[in-house]
Scaffold this motif. Structure first.
Motif, PDB file in Angstrom:
ATOM      1  N   SER A   1      41.485  50.502  27.835  1.00  0.00           N
ATOM      2  CA  SER A   1      40.876  49.200  28.100  1.00  0.00           C
ATOM      3  C   SER A   1      41.912  48.164  28.518  1.00  0.00           C
ATOM      4  O   SER A   1      41.694  47.401  29.463  1.00  0.00           O
ATOM      5  CB  SER A   1      40.118  48.710  26.865  1.00  0.00           C
ATOM      6  N   LEU A   2      43.036  48.143  27.808  1.00  0.00           N
ATOM      7  CA  LEU A   2      44.033  47.114  28.076  1.00  0.00           C
ATOM      8  C   LEU A   2      44.792  47.368  29.375  1.00  0.00           C
ATOM      9  O   LEU A   2      45.269  46.429  30.011  1.00  0.00           O
ATOM     10  CB  LEU A   2      45.024  47.022  26.915  1.00  0.00           C
ATOM     11  N   ILE A   3      44.866  48.637  29.789  1.00  0.00           N
ATOM     12  CA  ILE A   3      45.641  48.945  30.984  1.00  0.00           C
ATOM     13  C   ILE A   3      44.757  49.174  32.206  1.00  0.00           C
ATOM     14  O   ILE A   3      45.168  48.918  33.334  1.00  0.00           O
ATOM     15  CB  ILE A   3      46.542  50.190  30.745  1.00  0.00           C
ATOM     16  N   VAL A   4      43.500  49.638  32.004  1.00  0.00           N
ATOM     17  CA  VAL A   4      42.636  49.952  33.151  1.00  0.00           C
ATOM     18  C   VAL A   4      41.331  49.168  33.127  1.00  0.00           C
ATOM     19  O   VAL A   4      41.045  48.363  34.023  1.00  0.00           O
ATOM     20  CB  VAL A   4      42.320  51.467  33.208  1.00  0.00           C
ATOM     21  N   ILE A   5      40.507  49.368  32.081  1.00  0.00           N
ATOM     22  CA  ILE A   5      39.105  48.936  32.129  1.00  0.00           C
ATOM     23  C   ILE A   5      38.985  47.418  32.222  1.00  0.00           C
ATOM     24  O   ILE A   5      38.357  46.885  33.149  1.00  0.00           O
ATOM     25  CB  ILE A   5      38.345  49.474  30.894  1.00  0.00           C
ATOM     26  N   LYS A   6      39.549  46.710  31.272  1.00  0.00           N
ATOM     27  CA  LYS A   6      39.373  45.261  31.237  1.00  0.00           C
ATOM     28  C   LYS A   6      40.137  44.533  32.343  1.00  0.00           C
ATOM     29  O   LYS A   6      39.569  43.667  33.017  1.00  0.00           O
ATOM     30  CB  LYS A   6      39.765  44.714  29.847  1.00  0.00           C
ATOM     31  N   PRO A   7      41.407  44.850  32.573  1.00  0.00           N
ATOM     32  CA  PRO A   7      42.099  44.154  33.667  1.00  0.00           C
ATOM     33  C   PRO A   7      41.479  44.426  35.037  1.00  0.00           C
ATOM     34  O   PRO A   7      41.410  43.529  35.874  1.00  0.00           O
ATOM     35  CB  PRO A   7      43.533  44.705  33.585  1.00  0.00           C
ATOM     36  N   SER A   8      41.017  45.676  35.264  1.00  0.00           N
ATOM     37  CA  SER A   8      40.406  45.966  36.568  1.00  0.00           C
ATOM     38  C   SER A   8      39.102  45.195  36.730  1.00  0.00           C
ATOM     39  O   SER A   8      38.790  44.702  37.825  1.00  0.00           O
ATOM     40  CB  SER A   8      40.165  47.470  36.733  1.00  0.00           C
ATOM     41  N   SER A   9      38.323  45.053  35.648  1.00  0.00           N
ATOM     42  CA  SER A   9      37.095  44.267  35.716  1.00  0.00           C
ATOM     43  C   SER A   9      37.408  42.808  36.032  1.00  0.00           C
ATOM     44  O   SER A   9      36.754  42.184  36.884  1.00  0.00           O
ATOM     45  CB  SER A   9      36.344  44.364  34.383  1.00  0.00           C
ATOM     46  N   PHE A  10      38.406  42.254  35.367  1.00  0.00           N
ATOM     47  CA  PHE A  10      38.838  40.873  35.606  1.00  0.00           C
ATOM     48  C   PHE A  10      39.265  40.702  37.063  1.00  0.00           C
ATOM     49  O   PHE A  10      38.902  39.730  37.742  1.00  0.00           O
ATOM     50  CB  PHE A  10      39.991  40.545  34.647  1.00  0.00           C
ATOM     51  N   ALA A  11      40.043  41.675  37.551  1.00  0.00           N
ATOM     52  CA  ALA A  11      40.531  41.611  38.925  1.00  0.00           C
ATOM     53  C   ALA A  11      39.383  41.712  39.933  1.00  0.00           C
ATOM     54  O   ALA A  11      39.366  40.987  40.946  1.00  0.00           O
ATOM     55  CB  ALA A  11      41.550  42.726  39.175  1.00  0.00           C
ATOM     56  N   ILE A  12      38.414  42.612  39.680  1.00  0.00           N
ATOM     57  CA  ILE A  12      37.262  42.773  40.580  1.00  0.00           C
ATOM     58  C   ILE A  12      36.517  41.449  40.724  1.00  0.00           C
ATOM     59  O   ILE A  12      36.181  41.014  41.830  1.00  0.00           O
ATOM     60  CB  ILE A  12      36.298  43.856  40.038  1.00  0.00           C
ATOM     61  N   ILE A  13      36.253  40.801  39.601  1.00  0.00           N
ATOM     62  CA  ILE A  13      35.470  39.563  39.630  1.00  0.00           C
ATOM     63  C   ILE A  13      36.234  38.453  40.341  1.00  0.00           C
ATOM     64  O   ILE A  13      35.663  37.692  41.134  1.00  0.00           O
ATOM     65  CB  ILE A  13      35.082  39.140  38.198  1.00  0.00           C
ATOM     66  N   CYS A  14      37.545  38.356  40.079  1.00  0.00           N
ATOM     67  CA  CYS A  14      38.344  37.319  40.744  1.00  0.00           C
ATOM     68  C   CYS A  14      38.450  37.577  42.245  1.00  0.00           C
ATOM     69  O   CYS A  14      38.441  36.640  43.053  1.00  0.00           O
ATOM     70  CB  CYS A  14      39.732  37.239  40.111  1.00  0.00           C
ATOM     71  N   LEU A  15      38.547  38.845  42.647  1.00  0.00           N
ATOM     72  CA  LEU A  15      38.569  39.168  44.072  1.00  0.00           C
ATOM     73  C   LEU A  15      37.233  38.827  44.728  1.00  0.00           C
ATOM     74  O   LEU A  15      37.195  38.333  45.867  1.00  0.00           O
ATOM     75  CB  LEU A  15      38.895  40.651  44.272  1.00  0.00           C
ATOM     76  N   SER A  16      36.129  39.076  44.010  1.00  0.00           N
ATOM     77  CA  SER A  16      34.811  38.715  44.542  1.00  0.00           C
ATOM     78  C   SER A  16      34.702  37.195  44.704  1.00  0.00           C
ATOM     79  O   SER A  16      34.180  36.698  45.712  1.00  0.00           O
ATOM     80  CB  SER A  16      33.708  39.216  43.606  1.00  0.00           C
ATOM     81  N   PHE A  17      35.195  36.464  43.709  1.00  0.00           N
ATOM     82  CA  PHE A  17      35.215  35.004  43.803  1.00  0.00           C
ATOM     83  C   PHE A  17      36.000  34.550  45.036  1.00  0.00           C
ATOM     84  O   PHE A  17      35.560  33.673  45.792  1.00  0.00           O
ATOM     85  CB  PHE A  17      35.848  34.412  42.540  1.00  0.00           C
TER      86      PHE A  17
END
Length: 490
Positions: free
Chosen positions: A119-135
């Motif tokens: 979660s700390l290395i893949v799941i949560k940061p990638s989710s955060f990054a996906i949403i910020c890229l969409s923004f």
């Protein structure tokens, strides 16, 4: 990793400036999140970029309007059932950190560590990054009409949004809650605009696209599974309150109520938004659209169509804030249990937030923004997250028999976790069977590789690792003005 960390010092050992603060304040996360904020966390986190991206992917897999709407409703039902399972877990084990403490209680430290590692290395940061890229994409699009915005512009905007959100969450729980409430309200504006516009068009007789709604290509299990995969991405966030259980006011009441109100509200909105899309676009037109919501706005709201990308940007920034607010607590709990650097479990003296955990989480997410693209990140995220959803719900079933002594203020029928676990197995295996790709293998290997770090740094506790980590922890503690929590909730 340092399991023992730096223990709390006595008053004659701690820096003088911390002593009066510790006398006047409890150095623990504060219960700042009420029922309204809880609902806003769910609505604000779930309704992000997904509903503006996934309709095209869901329709592409099922091929007709009727099955598409059924999939969206079924995804909402599944998210609600999964959240109810997590509500039982959250009121039975009232610790923050989402799946982490539940896996720890059900299966022991190794599965819990693998979850925190993944979660700390893949799941949560990638989710955060996906949403910020969409923004960033929706924000930049109006300034580059007729062409795609430059990649460097998108990534700079995404990074700026990510850093801003991280700082807000590190500085104040109240600020983060206010931001979440504001953007949850703002995103409901665009949701209501789209839904009301669709209802008005339906009332005017624009129903031709719903004729023969179920006439389409034959459906296969693989196609249905992939449609669920994309639909559930839009619903992801249904378990976010379990990451901040320790900060909920009256969690026995507010956790289940927030779930029962928040997720069905999201489901109704999603189905009605899709109905609105189909009132102005045929299936073919929707599949050909680069941005479904923007196409809808151009056809229905012109010349005020600029409202759509603006409020979609609000929607994504609210989802990113909710993701950061909850995921920082996972790093906090993992550090508290000794499964990550102990400094991640420390709390800011002045702000009473898990600032080191939030900053760590934001730093990892920035790394994903630099080289990553949205589709690749979604593939990694979705595959990995459903492995642990299924394992966590299995833990609920196991604890019904192994931990009968635990108090359960909420007790869901056993058939619900069994059904959710079965669906999670299908969702994990479906993409591998229907479209096998190497990234799935890489993801599994990465999760398993966490065992190497566990054996070296957690199980054997090599002295050289502790000698390195202790001075680092001490200097970070003084630099960031953070201290260990005074007590750990049972």
């Amino acid at each position: 990793m340092d399991e023992d960390g730096i223990r709390k010092r006595s008053s004659n050992q701690e820096p003088d400036e911390t002593t009066p603060i510790k006398k006047s304040k409890s150095m623990n996360l504060q219960k700042e999140v009420g029922l309204l904020s809880g609902i806003c966390v769910i609505v604000g986190t779930v309704i992000g970029s997904g509903i503006f991206v996934s309709p095209k992917s869901v329709l592409a897999n099922v091929g007709a309007v009727g099955p598409c709407l059924v999939i969206w409703a079924a995804c909402g039902v599944l998210a609600t059932l999964g959240a109810l399972c997590f509500a039982e877990l959250g009121t039975m084990i009232t610790k923050s950190g989402g799946e982490y403490p539940y896996l720890m209680e059900a299966f022991g430290p190794i599965p819990a560590y693998l979850f925190s590692w993944s979660s700390l290395i893949v799941i949560k940061p990638s989710s955060f990054a996906i949403i910020c890229l969409s923004f960033a994409e929706y924000t930049a699009a109006p300034f580059y009409p007729g062409c795609d915005p430059p990649t460097v512009v998108i990534k700079c905007l995404a990074t700026a949004a990510l850093v801003t959100i991280t700082l807000v969450n590190a500085l104040s729980v109240k600020w983060a809650s206010y931001v979440q409430n504001f953007f949850a309200a703002a995103k409901m504006v665009i949701v209501i605009i789209i839904i009301v516009s669709g209802i008005v068009l339906l009332a005017q007789g624009n129903t031709k696209n719903f004729n023969n709604s179920f006439d389409g290509p034959p459906l296969s299990l693989g196609a249905i599974s992939l449609a669920f995969y994309n639909g559930l991405w839009a619903y992801d966030g249904w378990n976010q309150l379990n990451y901040i259980t320790e900060e909920l006011k009256d969690p026995y009441r507010n956790l289940p109520l927030s779930i029962v109100i928040g997720i069905p509200l999201v489901t109704v909105c999603y189905v009605l938004i899709n109905v609105s899309y189909f009132t102005v676009m045929t299936s073919t037109e929707l599949l050909q659209s680069q941005a479904v919501a923007v196409t809808f706005g151009d056809r229905v709201l012109y010349p005020a169509s600029w409202i759509v990308p603006l409020f979609v940007a609000f929607s994504t920034i609210g989802a990113a804030n909710g993701t950061c607010f909850t995921a920082g607590r996972l790093a906090y709990v993992a550090g508290r249990e000794g499964h990550m650097l102990k400094v991640l479990s420390y709390i800011s003296i002045k702000r009473l937030t898990p600032a080191p955990a939030i900053i760590f989480y934001g730093a990892i997410a920035i790394i994903y923004i630099i080289p990553g693209d949205i589709n690749t990140l979604i593939n990694y995220f979705s595959f990995a997250v459903w492995i642990f959803y299924g394992l966590t719900v299995l833990g609920l079933i196991v604890m019904r028999f192994t931990r009968k002594d635990l108090e359960r203020p909420i007790r869901v029928p056993l058939i619900i976790p069994i059904l959710v676990m079965f669906v999670s197995i299908v969702l994990v295996l479906a993409p591998i069977i229907t479209a096998p790709e190497l990234p799935y293998l890489y993801c599994v290997l990465f999760i398993i590789s966490g065992l190497v770090f566990y054996v070296l740094f957690i199980h054997f506790k090599f002295n050289w690792a502790q000698k390195i980590s202790k001075p680092i922890t001490m200097h970070l503690q003084m630099l960031m003005e953070v201290v260990p929590p005074e007590d750990v909730p049972e």
